[in-house]
Design a protein around this motif. Structure first.
Motif, short mmCIF file in Angstrom:
data_model
loop_
_atom_site.label_atom_id
_atom_site.label_comp_id
_atom_site.label_asym_id
_atom_site.label_seq_id
_atom_site.Cartn_x
_atom_site.Cartn_y
_atom_site.Cartn_z
N LEU A 112 49.22 58.41 24.25
CA LEU A 112 48.88 58.74 25.63
C LEU A 112 48.17 57.60 26.33
O LEU A 112 48.40 57.35 27.52
N TYR A 113 47.31 56.87 25.61
CA TYR A 113 46.52 55.81 26.23
C TYR A 113 47.08 54.41 25.99
O TYR A 113 46.42 53.43 26.33
N THR A 114 48.26 54.31 25.40
CA THR A 114 48.89 53.01 25.23
C THR A 114 50.26 52.97 25.89
O THR A 114 50.47 52.26 26.88
N PRO A 159 51.75 56.65 33.48
CA PRO A 159 52.04 58.02 33.90
C PRO A 159 50.83 58.95 33.81
O PRO A 159 50.66 59.84 34.64
N PHE A 160 49.99 58.73 32.80
CA PHE A 160 48.78 59.54 32.67
C PHE A 160 47.84 59.32 33.86
O PHE A 160 47.28 60.27 34.41
N ALA A 220 46.73 61.98 36.81
CA ALA A 220 45.33 62.23 37.13
C ALA A 220 45.06 62.05 38.62
O ALA A 220 44.32 62.83 39.23
N ALA A 221 45.68 61.01 39.23
CA ALA A 221 45.50 60.80 40.67
C ALA A 221 46.11 61.94 41.48
O ALA A 221 45.53 62.39 42.48
N ILE A 222 47.27 62.44 41.05
CA ILE A 222 47.90 63.57 41.75
C ILE A 222 47.03 64.81 41.66
O ILE A 222 46.85 65.55 42.65
N LEU A 223 46.47 65.07 40.48
CA LEU A 223 45.58 66.22 40.34
C LEU A 223 44.32 66.06 41.19
O LEU A 223 43.82 67.04 41.77
N LEU A 224 43.79 64.85 41.29
CA LEU A 224 42.62 64.62 42.13
C LEU A 224 42.94 64.89 43.61
O LEU A 224 42.15 65.51 44.32
N VAL A 225 44.11 64.43 44.05
CA VAL A 225 44.53 64.70 45.43
C VAL A 225 44.70 66.21 45.66
O VAL A 225 44.32 66.73 46.72
#
Length: 214
Positions: free
Chosen positions: A136-138, A143-144, A148-153
């Motif tokens: 997930l972090y590599t 995409p992760f 996260a930006a879409i969820l914040l918006v």
């Protein structure tokens, strides 16, 4: 047929049935309960796939927090179902486009899964949580971050939709409360006490007796 494969077909059938009931029932509370059933059966399938971390997170986060909050909101709000169905035909083209895109993505994923070689079963020293975090972090870090930006918006948009100025709503300003002084709220009044003269009540009662005797 092994017992594991039998359980997979059973949970898969329950998942498909609850998903169809979710989009077909009219009561929003019943739809939320069918969604909870979908989450539980999906978690059971993930357990069969040896993805214990994803199964536990699905039950704890979605069933234990998100769906409980959603049920409270649905049951406490007076939802006008007739008004919600008024704009169904208006948003139908956009819904069909989104449904077609999701169906295409699912078809590609299923086709790739069917054509690829089956993975080897991992040993007891394998930790799926470690591998999930590493991938997930590599490999999928961009995409992760986008998700996260879409969820914040989405969170900011939900807060902005609920922040409405209503003239009849009473609210407190903390900054104004902090600036309050005692002289602004309390006024001391000095009054001279004037006690009633002694015997006034008795004189009135005696006068009333004299009038009755007369």
């Amino acid at each position: 047929m092994t017992f594991e494969l039998f359980l997979f077909y059973v949970f898969g059938a329950i998942l498909l049935g609850s998903a169809l009931a979710l989009i077909s029932v009219r009561n929003p509370v019943h739809a939320a309960l069918f969604l909870v059933l979908c989450f539980f059966t999906a978690a059971a399938i993930w357990l069969l796939a040896e993805a214990e971390f994803l199964a536990i997170v699905l039950v704890l986060v979605y069933v234990g927090a998100v769906m409980v909050l959603f049920l409270f909101v649905v049951m406490m709000l007076d939802i006008n179902l007739a008004r919600l169905r008024e704009g169904f035909t208006e948003y139908l083209p956009a819904g069909l486009v989104v449904a077609a895109a999701m169906a295409t993505v699912l078809t590609l994923v299923i086709t790739r899964f069917v054509t690829m070689d089956p993975p080897e079963r991992a040993g007891p020293e394998y930790a799926n949580t470690l591998e999930l975090g590493r991938i997930l972090y590599t490999e999928y870090v961009y995409p992760f971050e986008i998700a996260a930006a879409i969820l914040l918006v989405a969170i900011i948009a939900a807060i902005a939709l609920t922040m409405r100025r209503r003239p009849d709503t009473k609210y407190l300003d903390p900054a104004e409360q902090v600036r309050v002084r005692r002289a602004d709220r309390v006024r001391l009044v000095s009054m001279r006490s004037e006690p009633k003269a002694a015997g006034t009540k008795d004189d009135g009662s005696e006068q009333g007796k004299n009038n009755e005797g007369a």
